[in-house]
Scaffold this motif. Sequence first.
Motif, mmCIF file in Angstrom:
data_model
loop_
_atom_site.group_PDB
_atom_site.id
_atom_site.type_symbol
_atom_site.label_atom_id
_atom_site.label_comp_id
_atom_site.label_asym_id
_atom_site.label_seq_id
_atom_site.Cartn_x
_atom_site.Cartn_y
_atom_site.Cartn_z
ATOM 1 N N ARG A 168 0.835 -1.191 0.000
ATOM 2 C CA ARG A 168 0.000 0.000 0.000
ATOM 3 C C ARG A 168 0.872 1.244 0.000
ATOM 4 N NH1 ARG A 168 -4.473 1.355 4.524
ATOM 5 N NH2 ARG A 168 -4.673 3.450 3.732
ATOM 6 N N ALA A 194 2.665 1.525 -3.401
ATOM 7 C CA ALA A 194 1.787 2.010 -4.473
ATOM 8 C C ALA A 194 1.588 3.517 -4.356
ATOM 9 C CB ALA A 194 0.452 1.277 -4.429
ATOM 10 N N ASP A 195 1.441 4.018 -3.110
ATOM 11 C CA ASP A 195 1.250 5.448 -2.909
ATOM 12 C C ASP A 195 2.430 6.234 -3.462
ATOM 13 O OD1 ASP A 195 -1.222 5.745 -1.791
ATOM 14 O OD2 ASP A 195 -0.533 5.277 0.231
ATOM 15 N N ALA A 216 2.903 5.880 -7.335
ATOM 16 C CA ALA A 216 1.876 6.624 -8.065
ATOM 17 C C ALA A 216 2.240 8.103 -8.143
ATOM 18 C CB ALA A 216 0.521 6.447 -7.395
ATOM 19 N N SER A 249 1.802 11.599 0.227
ATOM 20 C CA SER A 249 0.681 10.657 0.376
ATOM 21 C C SER A 249 1.124 9.416 1.134
ATOM 22 C CB SER A 249 0.085 10.301 -0.982
ATOM 23 O OG SER A 249 1.065 9.980 -1.899
#
Lengths: 72, 249
Positions: free
Chosen positions: A4, A7-8, A11, A48
């Motif tokens: 998670r 991916a943050d 991205a 993020s």
Amino acid sequence: MALRLGADFVAGVLVGAVFGWGFDALLGTSPWGLIVFLLLGFAAGILSLLRTAGLIAKRPGLDDDAAFRRFD
Amino acid sequence: MATDPIHQFQIHKLVPIEVGGVDFSFTNSALFMVVTVVSASAFLILSARGRGLVPGRWQSAAEVVYEFVAKTLRDATGSDGMRFFPLVFSLFIFILFANLIGMFPYFFTVTSHLIITVALAMIVMGTVVFYGFRRHGLHFLKLFTPSGLPAPLLPVVTFIEVLSFISRPVSLSIRLFANMLAGHITLKVFAGFVATLGSLGVAGVLGAILPLAATVALTALEFLVAALQAYVFAVLTCLYLNDALHPGH
């Protein structure tokens, strides 16, 4: 959880790279757009990521957030 | 050929349809989306049909799912956010059923394709942006401007916030897609080892025990991932909807 966070971050960098690439392609400023946007994307990714990890306030300006107070 | 780990993700047309030069073919992906929706609807409709005050097994299961999603949404957005319950519940159930149906051998995993997860993420972000602007007008943009910041820093920070916002649907879709794709490939590769080693005689069969054990363990892990990723998608949807409901503060 690990993916998670990954991916943050990825991205953010990806979006920065795509923006920079598009900026350069439109205005012919290669490679400066890519460099600047990639760095900003890096910052956005870290931002993020830290939000996901709960290390800074979920929303900007929310200084009395419980997650924030822990690190006072 | 039988152990090609990518083969399971191939899309092929079942009923070729073309409207005005655009390909609208009914593919195996579309078929499994229909299977997902039909089985999810059947589960919820059939289990709720009894309407028992004391729920039976199936009705209990449906009620647990309902209350679980409702609690997740209420915790993240407050009772104000319950207007989004149909959206969040549909997304959760669709992803959960698509992931679980993909666990059957020879079945197609709908969520292992980036275009599907991007479409789901764009539904969420579209709702956030549309609802945020409709309810708060330009105040929605406060989401990008932290209060109490020195003026010279404001443009840079605002821009970083905007990039961070745009990266949300990217990470939301990539996370689900990558988890399902990687999990299914790993499973297939380890299962492929069993078949390849097993054809190498006695030593091979003995050696195949290890990947077989790994395959069994990975299958269990994949069931966990299937449920977990549906949950993660729903939780993040709730968090993003919360931004649409209460931007800035």
